[in-house]
Design a protein around this motif. Structure first.
Motif, PDB file in Angstrom:
ATOM      1  N   ILE A  26      57.758  27.377  13.420  1.00  0.00           N
ATOM      2  CA  ILE A  26      58.448  26.464  14.462  1.00  0.00           C
ATOM      3  C   ILE A  26      59.343  26.771  13.529  1.00  0.00           C
ATOM      4  O   ILE A  26      60.948  27.358  13.517  1.00  0.00           O
ATOM      5  CB  ILE A  26      58.055  26.530  15.911  1.00  0.00           C
ATOM      6  CG1 ILE A  26      57.478  26.886  16.790  1.00  0.00           C
ATOM      7  CG2 ILE A  26      59.730  26.940  16.427  1.00  0.00           C
ATOM      8  CD1 ILE A  26      56.918  27.245  18.187  1.00  0.00           C
ATOM      9  N   ASN A  27      59.589  24.918  13.608  1.00  0.00           N
ATOM     10  CA  ASN A  27      60.657  24.457  13.169  1.00  0.00           C
ATOM     11  C   ASN A  27      60.065  23.691  11.523  1.00  0.00           C
ATOM     12  O   ASN A  27      58.729  23.270  11.883  1.00  0.00           O
ATOM     13  CB  ASN A  27      61.449  24.168  13.686  1.00  0.00           C
ATOM     14  CG  ASN A  27      60.930  23.461  14.708  1.00  0.00           C
ATOM     15  OD1 ASN A  27      60.425  22.405  14.610  1.00  0.00           O
ATOM     16  ND2 ASN A  27      61.820  23.641  15.962  1.00  0.00           N
ATOM     17  N   ASP A  44      57.210  21.660  15.273  1.00  0.00           N
ATOM     18  CA  ASP A  44      56.735  22.006  15.393  1.00  0.00           C
ATOM     19  C   ASP A  44      55.744  23.888  15.319  1.00  0.00           C
ATOM     20  O   ASP A  44      56.604  24.391  14.560  1.00  0.00           O
ATOM     21  CB  ASP A  44      57.986  22.675  17.121  1.00  0.00           C
ATOM     22  CG  ASP A  44      58.355  21.789  17.412  1.00  0.00           C
ATOM     23  OD1 ASP A  44      57.812  21.168  18.235  1.00  0.00           O
ATOM     24  OD2 ASP A  44      59.758  21.149  17.507  1.00  0.00           O
ATOM     25  N   THR A  45      54.843  23.844  15.967  1.00  0.00           N
ATOM     26  CA  THR A  45      53.556  25.032  15.313  1.00  0.00           C
ATOM     27  C   THR A  45      53.778  25.395  16.572  1.00  0.00           C
ATOM     28  O   THR A  45      52.457  25.203  17.273  1.00  0.00           O
ATOM     29  CB  THR A  45      53.046  23.943  14.244  1.00  0.00           C
ATOM     30  OG1 THR A  45      53.415  23.589  13.416  1.00  0.00           O
ATOM     31  CG2 THR A  45      52.078  25.417  13.804  1.00  0.00           C
ATOM     32  N   LYS A  46      53.380  27.065  16.291  1.00  0.00           N
ATOM     33  CA  LYS A  46      53.054  28.085  17.193  1.00  0.00           C
ATOM     34  C   LYS A  46      51.259  28.057  17.150  1.00  0.00           C
ATOM     35  O   LYS A  46      51.588  28.521  15.070  1.00  0.00           O
ATOM     36  CB  LYS A  46      53.639  29.606  17.243  1.00  0.00           C
ATOM     37  CG  LYS A  46      53.157  29.951  17.695  1.00  0.00           C
ATOM     38  CD  LYS A  46      54.253  31.052  18.279  1.00  0.00           C
ATOM     39  CE  LYS A  46      53.961  32.640  16.564  1.00  0.00           C
ATOM     40  NZ  LYS A  46      54.772  33.784  16.936  1.00  0.00           N
ATOM     41  N   THR A  93      51.613  29.007  12.506  1.00  0.00           N
ATOM     42  CA  THR A  93      52.808  29.800  12.277  1.00  0.00           C
ATOM     43  C   THR A  93      53.787  28.411  12.719  1.00  0.00           C
ATOM     44  O   THR A  93      54.287  28.200  13.746  1.00  0.00           O
ATOM     45  CB  THR A  93      53.168  30.893  13.522  1.00  0.00           C
ATOM     46  OG1 THR A  93      52.841  31.740  13.340  1.00  0.00           O
ATOM     47  CG2 THR A  93      54.567  31.319  12.942  1.00  0.00           C
ATOM     48  N   SER A 139      51.998  26.242  21.649  1.00  0.00           N
ATOM     49  CA  SER A 139      52.968  25.150  21.114  1.00  0.00           C
ATOM     50  C   SER A 139      52.360  24.276  20.363  1.00  0.00           C
ATOM     51  O   SER A 139      52.436  23.907  21.801  1.00  0.00           O
ATOM     52  CB  SER A 139      54.539  26.174  21.262  1.00  0.00           C
ATOM     53  OG  SER A 139      54.660  27.789  20.597  1.00  0.00           O
TER      54      SER A 139
END
Length: 147
Positions: free
Chosen positions: A97-98, A101-103, A95, A42
């Motif tokens: 997360i919010n 933040d990104t995965k 992807t 992340s």
């Protein structure tokens, strides 16, 4: 020079064995979907920033053309042969997360499974990705060549 039947059969067997171990971009997608392979980290970047960073990292590491499936949150690419490797096939899944933040999940597979080395590992991808995140956080543009 005459090639014996036994020699030809041996060459054919080696060739078939080598081809049976070839990885494709579809194998990368299947590995991610099954959860059997891939490394996820992340990062504190937006989805769009992560997308641009992933493309940049692949380019830094010598990828060929990048096949983008942004609506499905993933990209695929490959790298060609060099002195130590027959190349690799790779994919990155971005992807959110919010909003901040990104995965990021990356799957890399040796093009020839019998090959010992590869052009890009998942750990190298994430190391380069983290390096690019730091550049972006400083407000600088990502360089065309790896720093």
């Amino acid at each position: 020079m005459t090639i014996t039947k036994k020699y030809m059969n041996s060459l054919l067997a080696v060739f078939i064995l080598a081809l049976s171990g070839c990885s494709t971009m579809q194998d990368v997608v299947k590995a991610k979907e099954s959860g059997s392979e891939g490394t996820t980290q992340s990062y504190q970047v937006t989805e769009n920033q992560a997308w641009d960073i992933a493309k940049t990292v692949f380019r830094w590491e010598g990828s060929d053309a990048i096949e983008e499936h942004k609506d499905q949150h993933y990209m695929l690419t490959s790298s060609g042969m060099n002195m130590v490797s027959y190349g690799a096939v790779m994919g990155a899944w971005i992807t959110p997360i919010n909003d901040l933040d990104t995965k990021v999940t990356v799957v890399t597979k040796r093009r020839l499974t019998l090959n010992v080395a590869t052009t890009l590992t998942e750990s190298t991808f994430h190391r380069r990705f983290a390096q690019a995140v730091e550049i972006v956080k400083k407000g600088k543009p990502l360089p065309a060549s790896a720093p």
